[in-house]
Design an enzyme around this catalytic site. Structure first.
Site, PDB file in Angstrom:
ATOM      1  N   ARG A  89       0.964  -1.221   0.529  1.00  0.00           N
ATOM      2  CA  ARG A  89      -0.466  -0.165   0.023  1.00  0.00           C
ATOM      3  C   ARG A  89       0.688   1.203   0.066  1.00  0.00           C
ATOM      4  O   ARG A  89       0.633   2.617  -0.099  1.00  0.00           O
ATOM      5  CB  ARG A  89      -0.907   0.378   1.448  1.00  0.00           C
ATOM      6  CG  ARG A  89      -2.212  -0.556   0.656  1.00  0.00           C
ATOM      7  CD  ARG A  89      -3.087   0.185   2.283  1.00  0.00           C
ATOM      8  NE  ARG A  89      -4.266   0.142   2.641  1.00  0.00           N
ATOM      9  CZ  ARG A  89      -5.458  -1.302   2.525  1.00  0.00           C
ATOM     10  NH1 ARG A  89      -5.007  -1.848   2.335  1.00  0.00           N
ATOM     11  NH2 ARG A  89      -6.383  -0.757   2.559  1.00  0.00           N
ATOM     12  N   ARG A 128     -21.377  -1.624   2.840  1.00  0.00           N
ATOM     13  CA  ARG A 128     -20.820  -3.330   3.076  1.00  0.00           C
ATOM     14  C   ARG A 128     -20.959  -2.625   4.859  1.00  0.00           C
ATOM     15  O   ARG A 128     -20.960  -4.221   5.840  1.00  0.00           O
ATOM     16  CB  ARG A 128     -19.405  -2.872   3.115  1.00  0.00           C
ATOM     17  CG  ARG A 128     -19.066  -4.332   3.064  1.00  0.00           C
ATOM     18  CD  ARG A 128     -17.336  -3.989   2.572  1.00  0.00           C
ATOM     19  NE  ARG A 128     -15.809  -3.211   2.834  1.00  0.00           N
ATOM     20  CZ  ARG A 128     -15.108  -3.145   2.353  1.00  0.00           C
ATOM     21  NH1 ARG A 128     -14.881  -3.741   1.653  1.00  0.00           N
ATOM     22  NH2 ARG A 128     -14.015  -2.296   2.572  1.00  0.00           N
ATOM     23  N   ARG A 134     -17.508  -3.622  10.164  1.00  0.00           N
ATOM     24  CA  ARG A 134     -16.040  -3.005  10.652  1.00  0.00           C
ATOM     25  C   ARG A 134     -16.608  -1.475  10.700  1.00  0.00           C
ATOM     26  O   ARG A 134     -16.987  -0.563   9.959  1.00  0.00           O
ATOM     27  CB  ARG A 134     -15.127  -3.396   9.239  1.00  0.00           C
ATOM     28  CG  ARG A 134     -14.624  -4.472   9.471  1.00  0.00           C
ATOM     29  CD  ARG A 134     -13.985  -4.461   7.649  1.00  0.00           C
ATOM     30  NE  ARG A 134     -12.880  -3.344   7.103  1.00  0.00           N
ATOM     31  CZ  ARG A 134     -12.218  -3.350   6.123  1.00  0.00           C
ATOM     32  NH1 ARG A 134     -12.450  -3.850   5.452  1.00  0.00           N
ATOM     33  NH2 ARG A 134     -11.621  -2.099   6.606  1.00  0.00           N
ATOM     34  N   ARG A 146     -10.154   7.179   4.454  1.00  0.00           N
ATOM     35  CA  ARG A 146      -9.021   5.878   3.615  1.00  0.00           C
ATOM     36  C   ARG A 146      -8.755   5.782   2.351  1.00  0.00           C
ATOM     37  O   ARG A 146      -7.869   6.080   1.972  1.00  0.00           O
ATOM     38  CB  ARG A 146     -10.100   4.382   4.158  1.00  0.00           C
ATOM     39  CG  ARG A 146      -9.813   3.845   5.722  1.00  0.00           C
ATOM     40  CD  ARG A 146     -10.715   3.522   5.882  1.00  0.00           C
ATOM     41  NE  ARG A 146     -10.633   1.598   4.866  1.00  0.00           N
ATOM     42  CZ  ARG A 146     -12.486   1.583   5.118  1.00  0.00           C
ATOM     43  NH1 ARG A 146     -13.417   1.970   5.403  1.00  0.00           N
ATOM     44  NH2 ARG A 146     -12.471   0.372   4.302  1.00  0.00           N
TER      45      ARG A 146
END
Ligand code: AMP
Length: 190
Positions: A89, A128, A134, A146
């Site tokens: 990442r 989601r 989460r 993010r």
């Protein structure tokens, strides 16, 4: 061993496509997000340290990730291939991964990037979040953070693989099976 980096912003469908790739090719799924969440669930020191960053929508420091991935590779050298999901990442992680693999006489076959535009990403992640459990999927500000981390720190990782002529890009919007077929075509070409 065929090692693939599945790339893309949060919500691009890397997890979904990884599952299908594993089922078809028998590769080992190496999702650093999953590994970190397992550390948190087990209340380890690493997990506790990582959680602070994850709860803020920030990337966890490179050293932590590199050590975790090195262990996972070391303990699974007999697999048909690794599918790297959410790693590397940062460019530092990508360079470290090359070195790690080289030491084992292994390499990355290629990076496959799933392209999805930003408004669609936010929509998908918040959706989601209704079932994933989460916390970082449920807060719009965190989701934005993010995506911002992705744009500034992660997107440049594509250049690392482009420079090695190991980069393929796929439209990540559409039917899951169509996207999967396009991914398989790339994997089969390696
Ligand atoms: P993911 O499940 O891939 O969306 O990852 C969830 C969170 O874990 C990210 O927002 C980061 O805080 C952390 N994380 C996962 N993989 C990495 C990585 N390769 N480098 C840094 N942080 C990571």
């Amino acid at each position: 061993m065929k090692n693939i980096v599945l790339f893309g912003p949060p919500g691009a469908g890397k997890g979904t496509q990884s599952e299908k790739i594993i089922e078809k090719y028998g590769f080992l799924h190496l999702s650093t997000g999953d590994l970190l969440r397992a550390e948190i669930a087990n209340n380890t020191k690493l997990g506790l340290d990582a959680k602070t960053f994850m709860d803020a929508g920030k990337l966890v420091p490179d050293e932590v990730l590199i050590g975790m991935v090195a262990n996972k590779i070391e303990n699974n050298l007999e697999v048909a291939g690794f599918i790297f999901d959410g790693f590397p990442r940062t460019v530092v992680q990508a360079e470290a991964l090359d070195v790690m693999l080289e030491q084992k006489h292994l390499k990355i076959a290629g990076m496959i990037a799933l392209e999805v535009e930003e408004t669609e990403l936010t929509k998908r992640i918040l959706e989601r979040g209704k079932t994933s459990g989460r916390a970082d999927d449920q807060n719009e500000e965190l989701v934005k953070k993010r995506v911002e981390e992705y744009n500034t720190k992660t997107a440049p990782v594509a250049n690392h693989y482009k420079a090695q002529s190991k980069f393929a890009s796929i439209n990540g919007i559409g039917e899951i099976d169509t996207i999967f077929t396009n991914i398989c075509n790339v994997i089969d070409s390696y």
